[in-house]
Write a protein that holds these residues in place. Sequence first.
Motif, mmCIF file in Angstrom:
data_model
loop_
_atom_site.group_PDB
_atom_site.id
_atom_site.type_symbol
_atom_site.label_atom_id
_atom_site.label_comp_id
_atom_site.label_asym_id
_atom_site.label_seq_id
_atom_site.Cartn_x
_atom_site.Cartn_y
_atom_site.Cartn_z
ATOM 1 N N GLN A 1 0.850 -1.199 0.000
ATOM 2 C CA GLN A 1 0.000 0.000 0.000
ATOM 3 C C GLN A 1 0.884 1.247 0.000
ATOM 4 O OE1 GLN A 1 -0.640 -2.455 2.624
ATOM 5 N NE2 GLN A 1 -1.882 -3.460 1.062
ATOM 6 N N GLY A 2 0.414 2.254 -0.675
ATOM 7 C CA GLY A 2 1.115 3.533 -0.698
ATOM 8 C C GLY A 2 0.129 4.674 -0.539
ATOM 9 N N GLY B 1 5.617 9.817 -0.764
ATOM 10 C CA GLY B 1 6.329 8.549 -0.685
ATOM 11 C C GLY B 1 6.537 7.922 -2.057
ATOM 12 N N TYR B 2 6.757 6.626 -2.060
ATOM 13 C CA TYR B 2 7.156 5.925 -3.275
ATOM 14 C C TYR B 2 6.018 5.179 -3.973
ATOM 15 C CZ TYR B 2 12.138 6.848 -2.585
ATOM 16 O OH TYR B 2 13.355 7.445 -2.473
ATOM 17 N N GLY B 3 4.919 4.995 -3.321
ATOM 18 C CA GLY B 3 3.793 4.312 -3.938
ATOM 19 C C GLY B 3 3.891 2.791 -3.878
ATOM 20 N N ALA B 4 2.750 2.140 -4.081
ATOM 21 C CA ALA B 4 2.650 0.695 -3.896
ATOM 22 C C ALA B 4 3.442 -0.098 -4.921
ATOM 23 C CB ALA B 4 1.176 0.285 -3.939
ATOM 24 N N HIS C 1 10.294 -1.359 4.534
ATOM 25 C CA HIS C 1 9.463 -0.564 3.631
ATOM 26 C C HIS C 1 10.172 0.671 3.069
ATOM 27 C CE1 HIS C 1 6.480 -3.139 5.337
ATOM 28 N NE2 HIS C 1 6.480 -2.539 6.507
ATOM 29 N N LEU C 2 9.821 1.013 1.839
ATOM 30 C CA LEU C 2 10.181 2.314 1.294
ATOM 31 C C LEU C 2 9.348 3.389 1.990
ATOM 32 C CD1 LEU C 2 10.262 1.519 -2.549
ATOM 33 C CD2 LEU C 2 12.236 2.026 -1.085
ATOM 34 N N LYS D 1 3.569 0.489 2.940
ATOM 35 C CA LYS D 1 3.422 -0.647 3.851
ATOM 36 C C LYS D 1 3.332 -1.912 3.003
ATOM 37 C CE LYS D 1 -0.339 0.898 5.726
ATOM 38 N NZ LYS D 1 -1.546 0.979 6.607
ATOM 39 N N ALA D 2 3.631 -3.051 3.618
ATOM 40 C CA ALA D 2 3.554 -4.314 2.878
ATOM 41 C C ALA D 2 3.326 -5.469 3.840
ATOM 42 C CB ALA D 2 4.829 -4.551 2.076
#
Length: 433
Positions: free
Chosen positions: A224-225, A239-242, A326-327, A331-332
Motif C-alpha cells: 500500500q502507498g 512517498g514511493y507508492g505501492a 518498507h520504502l 506498507k507491505a
Amino acid sequence: MKAFLFIILCSQLLFSQIVKAQATPIETQIKAYIAEQQSEQLSLLEKMVNINSGTANIAGVRQIGEVLKPLFEQLGFKTYWVEEPSDMNRAGTLVAEHLGTKGKRILIIGHLDTVFAKESLFQKFERHGDKATGPGVIDDKGGDVVILYALKSLQDANVLDGMNISVVLTGDEEDSGKPTHVSRKPLFKAAQQSDVALGFEWATLPNTVTIARRGVAHWQINTQGNGGHSLGIFQKTAGYGAIFELTRILDTMRNQMGAEKDLSFSPGLILAGTSINYNKDNFGGEAYGKDNIIAKTAMVAGDLRFITPQQEVNAKEKISKIVDQHLPGTKATVNFQEGIPSMPPSANNIELLKKYSEVSISLGYGPVRPLDPGLRGAADISHIAAITQANLDGLGPVGTGAHSEKETLDIKSLPIQTQKAAILMYRLSNNTK
C-alpha cells in the motif's frame, strides 16, 4: 545441496555394484504380454485423453474414474470413491485395493485430473508417428494406463494373487482441495498401510526416475502507498507508492535468494493501481489506474519451491524480513498458504532405485539414474513420503510439454515403462533379487 550430492554419490557407488542379470521366465512372460497389448493400451489412453477432466470439471474427472473402475475390478481389486466435502468443489479420489500377504505392501499413486479446463482449446488425442499429443497424455492419463497394464500383466502371469497393492487416483492433484489433510485423507490412510510408494507421474528423461521432489508453497504480497498525483512521487508527503514497494521486494528477493540450490520462487500474477480486485478462484482480477497517479495498492501471487522442510522455513523467514523493510510512505504484508511438502532424498529411496535399475538392466533397457529434483514440480507422493519406507516417482511414460498445449508422449516409452513397473512390483512382492 550437500545432502543431495551425497545421495547421488551413494547412488553411483550402488550402480557400480550392479551385475547384469537376465529376466526370469515369469518376467519374460510379463514383458511379452505388455508388448502384445501395446495397441489396446494406446487405444484406452486415447479414449481417456478425449474426455476432458480439468480439475474443476468434476463430471469429467469422475468419468475418467468410471472408465478405470471396472478394469481394476476385473483384476480382483475392490474399488470405491472417497468423496470430498461439497464446498471443496472437487471430484474426490478413486481407490482400488488388492489385499494380500506376499512381500512389500505397495502403494501406487496417480491422478485423474488435468490442468486443461472444460473450455480449453486443447481437447483431443492426436498421433504423429511415434509421438502423441493431448491433454493428460503424460500427466497423468499416460501414467494411469501404465499402472493398469502393469497390473494386467501380473494377472496374466498368475502372480497377482497374494500381492498387497493399493491404488490411489486423486481427482484434484493439479489443484488440490484445501485443507489437504482432508482432500488427501485416502492417500494418508493407504500410506499408513503400505511399505513402498510408487508414483506414476511422467518421466522427464529416458532412464531416469525421481527419488526427490521439491515441495511447493504459495505466497501473496500486498503493498500500500499514498495515492495522489504523480508529480509528488518520491517526495516526503507522497512517498514511493505501492508499485515501487512491490518491485523493491521482488528484486531484493531475486538478489538475496535467487542463487540458492534447489530453491525457486516465481511471481505469477501482479495487479496494481488506484484500486484492484483479485479473484483467486478465477486466477485473475481487475485493476484501475492512470499514468499520472501514484499507485495506492498492489499485489503479487506466486509460488515457492524447496527440497527440505528447513529450506522452506528459512526461505519464508527471509521473504518476511525483506517485506518488512518498507520504502518511505509504504506498507507491505506477506501471507503464505499451504501447498505440497517436499520429498527429500533418502538412502531407502536410493535402494529402491537400485532395484528398479536392476529391473531395467535385466529387460535390456540399461541402468536408471536419479533425476535432478530441480527439474520436477511437486506431486501427491510428497504428501506421504515421510510415512512410507521408500518412494519412487516418475514411473509413467516419457514425454515433454506437461501443463502446456504441447504435451507430448513418446509412444515407444509406454510399454517399456509398463514392463519396468510390473516387474518391479513383482520383485517387491516376491522378495526376489
